[in-house]
Design a protein around this motif. Structure first.
Motif, mmCIF file in Angstrom:
data_model
loop_
_atom_site.group_PDB
_atom_site.id
_atom_site.type_symbol
_atom_site.label_atom_id
_atom_site.label_comp_id
_atom_site.label_asym_id
_atom_site.label_seq_id
_atom_site.Cartn_x
_atom_site.Cartn_y
_atom_site.Cartn_z
ATOM 1 N N ALA B 179 0.629 -1.129 -0.019
ATOM 2 C CA ALA B 179 0.095 -0.077 0.180
ATOM 3 C C ALA B 179 0.847 1.249 0.081
ATOM 4 O O ALA B 179 1.928 1.210 0.474
ATOM 5 C CB ALA B 179 -0.761 0.069 1.236
ATOM 6 N N GLY B 180 0.181 2.367 -0.365
ATOM 7 C CA GLY B 180 0.998 3.727 -0.647
ATOM 8 C C GLY B 180 1.558 4.110 0.690
ATOM 9 O O GLY B 180 2.906 4.496 1.025
ATOM 10 N N PHE B 181 0.714 4.139 1.707
ATOM 11 C CA PHE B 181 1.338 4.526 3.026
ATOM 12 C C PHE B 181 2.434 3.677 3.526
ATOM 13 O O PHE B 181 3.382 3.866 4.303
ATOM 14 C CB PHE B 181 0.258 4.651 4.208
ATOM 15 C CG PHE B 181 -0.324 3.285 4.599
ATOM 16 C CD1 PHE B 181 0.289 2.619 5.573
ATOM 17 C CD2 PHE B 181 -1.440 2.717 4.135
ATOM 18 C CE1 PHE B 181 -0.108 1.411 6.138
ATOM 19 C CE2 PHE B 181 -2.105 1.505 4.476
ATOM 20 C CZ PHE B 181 -1.496 0.971 5.791
ATOM 21 N N THR B 182 2.469 2.405 3.140
ATOM 22 C CA THR B 182 3.702 1.293 3.507
ATOM 23 C C THR B 182 4.875 1.802 2.964
ATOM 24 O O THR B 182 5.971 1.835 3.571
ATOM 25 C CB THR B 182 3.214 -0.172 3.369
ATOM 26 O OG1 THR B 182 1.762 -0.278 3.668
ATOM 27 C CG2 THR B 182 4.428 -0.840 3.940
ATOM 28 N N GLN B 183 4.742 2.109 1.605
ATOM 29 C CA GLN B 183 5.888 2.484 0.934
ATOM 30 C C GLN B 183 6.487 3.735 1.459
ATOM 31 O O GLN B 183 7.729 4.091 1.363
ATOM 32 C CB GLN B 183 5.536 2.460 -0.734
ATOM 33 C CG GLN B 183 5.453 1.106 -1.003
ATOM 34 C CD GLN B 183 5.126 0.809 -2.593
ATOM 35 O OE1 GLN B 183 4.619 2.106 -3.235
ATOM 36 N NE2 GLN B 183 5.129 -0.053 -2.995
ATOM 37 N N ALA B 184 5.509 4.596 1.809
ATOM 38 C CA ALA B 184 6.044 6.150 2.173
ATOM 39 C C ALA B 184 6.713 5.834 3.378
ATOM 40 O O ALA B 184 7.672 6.514 3.733
ATOM 41 C CB ALA B 184 4.741 6.892 2.320
ATOM 42 N N ALA B 185 6.246 5.032 4.322
ATOM 43 C CA ALA B 185 6.788 4.725 5.654
ATOM 44 C C ALA B 185 8.131 4.157 5.440
ATOM 45 O O ALA B 185 9.257 4.428 6.125
ATOM 46 C CB ALA B 185 6.097 3.714 6.372
ATOM 47 N N LYS B 186 8.396 3.285 4.474
ATOM 48 C CA LYS B 186 9.789 2.599 4.472
ATOM 49 C C LYS B 186 10.592 3.506 3.580
ATOM 50 O O LYS B 186 11.832 3.700 3.910
ATOM 51 C CB LYS B 186 9.695 1.449 3.177
ATOM 52 C CG LYS B 186 9.182 0.440 3.798
ATOM 53 C CD LYS B 186 9.504 -0.910 2.672
ATOM 54 C CE LYS B 186 8.507 -2.055 2.817
ATOM 55 N NZ LYS B 186 8.356 -2.849 1.647
ATOM 56 N N LEU B 187 10.226 4.464 2.588
ATOM 57 C CA LEU B 187 10.926 5.633 2.085
ATOM 58 C C LEU B 187 11.398 6.540 3.131
ATOM 59 O O LEU B 187 12.456 7.103 2.991
ATOM 60 C CB LEU B 187 10.201 6.565 1.017
ATOM 61 C CG LEU B 187 10.265 5.579 -0.375
ATOM 62 C CD1 LEU B 187 9.471 6.652 -1.278
ATOM 63 C CD2 LEU B 187 11.702 5.535 -0.865
ATOM 64 N N ALA B 188 10.712 6.721 4.389
ATOM 65 C CA ALA B 188 11.090 7.675 5.251
ATOM 66 C C ALA B 188 12.011 7.094 6.014
ATOM 67 O O ALA B 188 12.513 7.804 7.016
ATOM 68 C CB ALA B 188 9.776 8.114 6.076
ATOM 69 N N GLY B 189 12.435 5.945 5.953
ATOM 70 C CA GLY B 189 13.643 5.577 6.527
ATOM 71 C C GLY B 189 13.304 4.341 7.662
ATOM 72 O O GLY B 189 14.137 4.091 8.644
ATOM 73 N N ASN B 190 11.917 4.008 7.871
ATOM 74 C CA ASN B 190 11.576 2.990 9.005
ATOM 75 C C ASN B 190 12.250 1.668 8.702
ATOM 76 O O ASN B 190 12.109 1.432 7.521
ATOM 77 C CB ASN B 190 9.951 3.083 9.097
ATOM 78 C CG ASN B 190 9.449 4.384 9.507
ATOM 79 O OD1 ASN B 190 9.921 4.850 10.650
ATOM 80 N ND2 ASN B 190 8.537 5.076 8.825
ATOM 81 N N SER B 191 12.619 0.828 9.729
ATOM 82 C CA SER B 191 12.874 -0.454 9.596
ATOM 83 C C SER B 191 11.543 -1.289 9.225
ATOM 84 O O SER B 191 10.392 -0.634 9.455
ATOM 85 C CB SER B 191 13.465 -1.034 10.802
ATOM 86 O OG SER B 191 12.493 -0.819 11.886
ATOM 87 N N ASP B 192 12.061 -2.334 8.693
ATOM 88 C CA ASP B 192 10.854 -3.132 8.437
ATOM 89 C C ASP B 192 9.791 -3.543 9.743
ATOM 90 O O ASP B 192 8.418 -3.621 9.641
ATOM 91 C CB ASP B 192 11.297 -4.707 7.784
ATOM 92 C CG ASP B 192 11.520 -4.439 6.088
ATOM 93 O OD1 ASP B 192 11.257 -3.551 5.790
ATOM 94 O OD2 ASP B 192 12.136 -5.472 5.803
#
Lengths: 341, 290
Positions: B179-192
């Protein structure tokens, strides 16, 4: 047609890994868990030497994988081990008691389907009527009823207060002779012998435990039938059938009910899980000599092999029942095996 | 589709909850009953009129009276006090079991749903195998193997409930993996781990709450069933299942109150959790109302 047989074969093949998994879990339950099985098998008055002896004789000193292979080998020969309390082979005891459990379970299931499915259909065709309200009440109350409690209440009302039920002790009153075992189902056997007095006696003993189990399974079946019928009745093909001028009966039973039956049959799989568990409790309440009460007696005296044999037997029964349900699909649903893989 | 122009939601969620409770008094009743059971569990042992373990042979097997509301049992113990005190043990067993399966199921489901691939396949196979057993029978086998104690009743009940939670979380996590918000969170540098725990998992909570409530009723039934057949709880301890089992011996001679009251309480508790589950479903997921 070829597609259908392939699908049936595929479904049968799918149950092989499940059976394998069931066997692995049963094996793990006996061997790999905390606590030393050798100590348990050796009994209360065991010395360290006798425990070692038991360990060697059970093969518990061998590596786990080898133990598992030995266990599978024994299973293939129908050997589930010896019961510590009775000294008889577990497989033999289970086999002699299985018909009693099956007779009870099947009677209960037939009874509850015979009530729940018409009730669900009626409730769906007349939403908001008293039938619908009754159905809703049964569904909500039914899932909250502890089986063992319903059984006790029924015994109190029909045996103690009204005196119309026989004493809740086993499959047949001692004044009757057991019918010759052909199928092991007393109802069938006594009918085969033409001994209708025994048949009636069997029915009297059977009716209360069967009602107890049926009450428990009524709720999920009625709920599913009602929901499935409602969904089917609001479908486009029903509107088309009505518009084409088909009779009410044809629309209801030929079109809606046949489609609604599929989710109901699926629910039956879940109901089996409940019913096989509840069976144990009902057998204890009514002193029914089935495999459930055998397991309960074994549990009380920590008879390990007997309990594990029972668990495995129940699980295999459940897998078989689920397989039977899925195969029933191929009969009910003409689309079976034709959809794109 | 015309939407009734309700006065703009006063306070969002709370307004909706109040609306559901007003519309459906049965749900309100179930919350009241739940409060009652919670009160019994917390304060019951302090408030009951008699010691639930005190025996008095002179007043054995008396029917319900003003002094003993639910009568007395074969050892002269007050059934009312025993039924109320038992609430705590029964609730502790079921809440602990459900909490355990909630945590384990969430972790397993989240990992499988997020990772996919082999982890997912293996987890599904294991869950299928657990579900291939009739669940109550598996619980019996687990208790028999682990040993006969209250703690093991909790573990067994937890194990047979894990598949329900794991499957639910797996499905909820899996559909939000890309989902978009998942990818945004990942791009923001959050770990899995952080993405799964704080961004995806909270979305699975509403359906989980419904599952918890429905499961609690089932867990109580399961635990009471196990103690009914003599597993887990030992005799002098007040517990509903074992009290029904003890009362069952007296039912054929007409002493109905021994089994009836603990059985009724058990039924009422399960009923409460089931109604609450339905009510919660209305609150968190209005679309699935039947």
């Amino acid at each position: 047609m070829a597609g259908r047989w392939t699908a049936v074969g595929l479904r049968i093949a799918q149950s092989v890994p499940v059976v394998l998994g069931v066997v692995v879990i049963s094996f793990l339950l006996t061997r790999a868990l905390p606590g030393d099985p050798a100590v348990q098998f050796a009994g209360a008055a065991a010395t360290p030497e006798s425990i070692e002896q038991v360990r060697a004789s059970l093969g518990l000193d061998k590596p786990l994988l080898q133990q598992f292979l030995i266990y599978c080998g024994d299973l293939l020969q129908g050997d589930l081990g010896q019961s510590v309390s009775t000294g008889r082979p577990v497989a033999e005891e289970l086999a002699s008691r299985l018909p009693a459990s099956l007779e009870l379970t099947l009677t209960a299931l037939i009874l509850s389907c015979a009530i729940a499915i018409p009730l669900g259909v009626l409730a769906a065709t007349r939403p908001g009527s008293w039938v619908d309200q009754l159905c809703r009440l049964l569904v909500t109350a039914g899932v909250s009823l502890p089986t063992f409690f319903t059984g006790i209440v029924l015994i109190y009302v029909f045996y103690y207060l009204l005196g119309i039920a026989p004493s809740p002790l086993g499959r047949l009153d001692f004044i009757y002779l057991e019918p010759d075992p052909v199928t092991g189902f007393f109802l069938v056997d006594s009918a085969l012998m033409g001994d209708w007095e025994t048949w009636l006696g069997t029915l009297k003993q059977l009716i209360l435990p069967a009602i107890t189990l049926a009450l428990f399974t009524l709720a999920p079946i009625a709920r599913m039938t009602r929901a499935a019928m409602l969904a089917a009745l609001s479908a486009d093909y029903i509107r088309t059938a009505r518009a084409a001028g088909l009779g009410r009966g044809k629309v209801l039973y030929g079109y809606a009910f046949r489609n609604a039956l599929l989710p109901v049959v699926t629910t039956l799989g879940m109901v089996f899980s409940f019913v096989l568990g509840a069976n144990v409790l009902v057998e204890k309440v009514f002193a029914w000599p089935g495999i459930g009460s055998y397991a309960v007696e074994a549990l009380v005296v920590s008879d390990y092999a007997a309990v594990q044999g029972f668990v495995l037997c129940m699980a295999l029964l459940f897998v078989l029942l689920n397989l039977a349900i899925d195969l029933a699909y191929s009969v009910i649903d003409p689309r079976f095996g034709t959809e794109a893989k | 589709m015309t939407v009734q122009a309700d006065p703009p939601a006063r306070s969002g969620t709370m307004g909706h909850v109040a609306y559901v409770l007003r519309e459906n008094p049965v749900t309100a009743l179930s919350f009241a009953l739940f409060a009652f059971f919670l009160g019994s569990a917390l304060f019951g042992p302090m408030l009951v009129p008699y010691d639930p373990l005190a025996t008095e042979a002179a007043i054995a097997l008396q029917p319900p009276s003003a002094a003993h509301w639910f009568g007395t049992d074969s050892l002269g113990r007050d059934v009312f006090s025993r039924v109320i005190v038992a609430t705590r043990l029964d609730l502790v067993i079921s809440v602990a079991a459900v909490a355990l399966s909630f945590v384990v199921g969430s972790v397993l489901g989240a990992v499988a749903g997020y990772r996919g691939g082999w982890t997912d396949i293996i987890l599904n196979r294991v869950l299928d195998t657990i579900m291939a057993f009739p669940l109550f029978v598996l619980a019996m086998g687990i208790v028999a193997a682990l040993g006969n104690s209250v703690a093991n009743i909790i573990y067994a009940t937890a194990i047979i409930n894990v598949p329900f939670y794991a499957r639910l979380v797996r499905a909820e996590v899996n559909i939000r993996r890309e989902a978009g918000f998942t990818q945004a969170a990942k791009l923001a540098g959050n770990s899995d781990a952080r993405v799964v725990a704080f961004h995806i998992f909270p979305n699975a909570l509403p359906p989980m709450m419904v599952q918890v409530s429905l499961n609690l009723g089932w867990a109580i039934l399961n635990a009471a069933g196990l103690s009914f057949i003599g597993l887990g709880v030992r005799p002098p301890t007040p517990e509903w299942g074992i009290m029904v089992a003890e009362g069952a011996n007296f039912i054929v001679s007409g002493e109905w109150w021994l089994a009836l009251f603990p059985g009724l309480w058990l039924m009422l508790a399960v009923f409460t959790f089931n109604l609450m589950g339905d009510g919660l479903r209305d609150i968190v997921d209005p679309r699935r109302r039947t």
